[in-house]
Design a protein around this motif. Sequence first.
Motif, PDB file in Angstrom:
ATOM      1  N   TYR A 194      37.356  -4.897   4.920  1.00 37.29           N
ATOM      2  CA  TYR A 194      36.990  -6.089   5.682  1.00 37.29           C
ATOM      3  C   TYR A 194      36.454  -7.185   4.764  1.00 37.29           C
ATOM      4  O   TYR A 194      36.812  -8.353   4.895  1.00 37.29           O
ATOM      5  N   MET A 195      35.613  -6.794   3.830  1.00 34.00           N
ATOM      6  CA  MET A 195      35.000  -7.768   2.922  1.00 34.00           C
ATOM      7  C   MET A 195      36.063  -8.467   2.064  1.00 34.00           C
ATOM      8  O   MET A 195      35.938  -9.647   1.775  1.00 34.00           O
ATOM      9  N   LYS A 196      37.102  -7.741   1.655  1.00 29.57           N
ATOM     10  CA  LYS A 196      38.172  -8.351   0.862  1.00 29.57           C
ATOM     11  C   LYS A 196      38.832  -9.501   1.613  1.00 29.57           C
ATOM     12  O   LYS A 196      39.234 -10.486   1.020  1.00 29.57           O
ATOM     13  N   THR A 235      35.281 -12.312   3.084  1.00 30.74           N
ATOM     14  CA  THR A 235      34.252 -12.915   2.246  1.00 30.74           C
ATOM     15  C   THR A 235      34.613 -14.353   1.889  1.00 30.74           C
ATOM     16  O   THR A 235      33.757 -15.238   1.902  1.00 30.74           O
ATOM     17  N   TRP A 236      35.866 -14.627   1.612  1.00 38.53           N
ATOM     18  CA  TRP A 236      36.283 -15.986   1.240  1.00 38.53           C
ATOM     19  C   TRP A 236      36.064 -16.956   2.389  1.00 38.53           C
ATOM     20  O   TRP A 236      35.856 -18.131   2.175  1.00 38.53           O
ATOM     21  N   GLU A 258      29.818 -13.731   1.423  1.00 44.87           N
ATOM     22  CA  GLU A 258      29.561 -12.290   1.394  1.00 44.87           C
ATOM     23  C   GLU A 258      28.502 -11.858   2.411  1.00 44.87           C
ATOM     24  O   GLU A 258      28.682 -10.864   3.118  1.00 44.87           O
ATOM     25  N   GLU A 259      27.419 -12.599   2.505  1.00 45.87           N
ATOM     26  CA  GLU A 259      26.332 -12.226   3.410  1.00 45.87           C
ATOM     27  C   GLU A 259      26.778 -12.233   4.870  1.00 45.87           C
ATOM     28  O   GLU A 259      26.515 -11.291   5.622  1.00 45.87           O
ATOM     29  N   GLN A 260      27.477 -13.289   5.287  1.00 41.31           N
ATOM     30  CA  GLN A 260      27.910 -13.377   6.674  1.00 41.31           C
ATOM     31  C   GLN A 260      29.018 -12.377   6.982  1.00 41.31           C
ATOM     32  O   GLN A 260      29.063 -11.807   8.069  1.00 41.31           O
ATOM     33  N   ALA A 261      29.931 -12.153   6.032  1.00 41.57           N
ATOM     34  CA  ALA A 261      30.994 -11.164   6.250  1.00 41.57           C
ATOM     35  C   ALA A 261      30.391  -9.770   6.414  1.00 41.57           C
ATOM     36  O   ALA A 261      30.801  -9.006   7.291  1.00 41.57           O
ATOM     37  N   ALA A 262      29.414  -9.446   5.580  1.00 40.91           N
ATOM     38  CA  ALA A 262      28.754  -8.138   5.678  1.00 40.91           C
ATOM     39  C   ALA A 262      28.013  -8.005   7.012  1.00 40.91           C
ATOM     40  O   ALA A 262      28.051  -6.942   7.649  1.00 40.91           O
ATOM     41  N   ALA A 263      27.364  -9.070   7.432  1.00 40.34           N
ATOM     42  CA  ALA A 263      26.650  -9.040   8.715  1.00 40.34           C
ATOM     43  C   ALA A 263      27.629  -8.880   9.872  1.00 40.34           C
ATOM     44  O   ALA A 263      27.371  -8.121  10.816  1.00 40.34           O
ATOM     45  N   ALA A 264      28.768  -9.578   9.818  1.00 38.59           N
ATOM     46  CA  ALA A 264      29.774  -9.461  10.874  1.00 38.59           C
ATOM     47  C   ALA A 264      30.297  -8.030  10.937  1.00 38.59           C
ATOM     48  O   ALA A 264      30.434  -7.464  12.027  1.00 38.59           O
ATOM     49  N   PHE A 265      30.584  -7.426   9.788  1.00 40.42           N
ATOM     50  CA  PHE A 265      31.064  -6.045   9.780  1.00 40.42           C
ATOM     51  C   PHE A 265      30.021  -5.119  10.399  1.00 40.42           C
ATOM     52  O   PHE A 265      30.350  -4.273  11.236  1.00 40.42           O
ATOM     53  N   MET A 290      31.799 -12.575  14.464  1.00 38.86           N
ATOM     54  CA  MET A 290      32.960 -12.832  13.631  1.00 38.86           C
ATOM     55  C   MET A 290      32.704 -13.672  12.381  1.00 38.86           C
ATOM     56  O   MET A 290      32.748 -13.180  11.290  1.00 38.86           O
ATOM     57  N   ASN A 291      32.485 -14.945  12.533  1.00 40.78           N
ATOM     58  CA  ASN A 291      32.556 -15.843  11.388  1.00 40.78           C
ATOM     59  C   ASN A 291      31.252 -16.531  11.046  1.00 40.78           C
ATOM     60  O   ASN A 291      31.264 -17.605  10.470  1.00 40.78           O
TER      61      ASN A 291
END
Length: 122
Positions: A55-57, A60-61, A65-72, A109-110
């Motif tokens: 998911y992070m791959k 993250t863009w 990184e912080e928000q992507a990790a939180a969304a996951f 999500m975002n």
Amino acid sequence: KDVPKDHQLTEEMFVRNMWVSVNQPDFKKGIYAVFKEGFLQMDHTHKGYLTKEEYMKWYTWRSGEEQAAAAFALMDTDKDGKVSYDDLIEAKAFYYTDTTKEKHPFNLMNGPLDDPCLPERK
């Protein structure tokens, strides 16, 4: 070029239109096919779920990184380190249709619905 005021799309109009669109059977069928294809691209080993690393791959863009990790973490409701297709679909449907920021600060999500750096939403 400036858009005339009577031709501008407000946030409220966008949310209302997305809610109506997402709740149409033909829209759901088409958009879920797009979501499924995206899920299969992320789950390139066809396990039936996404790991945090996968998911992070992909995300993250988009949101950092912080928000992507939180969304996951928010989509991984049973905290097993996996996000299923159903988890992703539920989160996407929520993202496109829910306007109640109190339900979830990251809207699954975002990133935050209300970025503290942006002016207060009205």
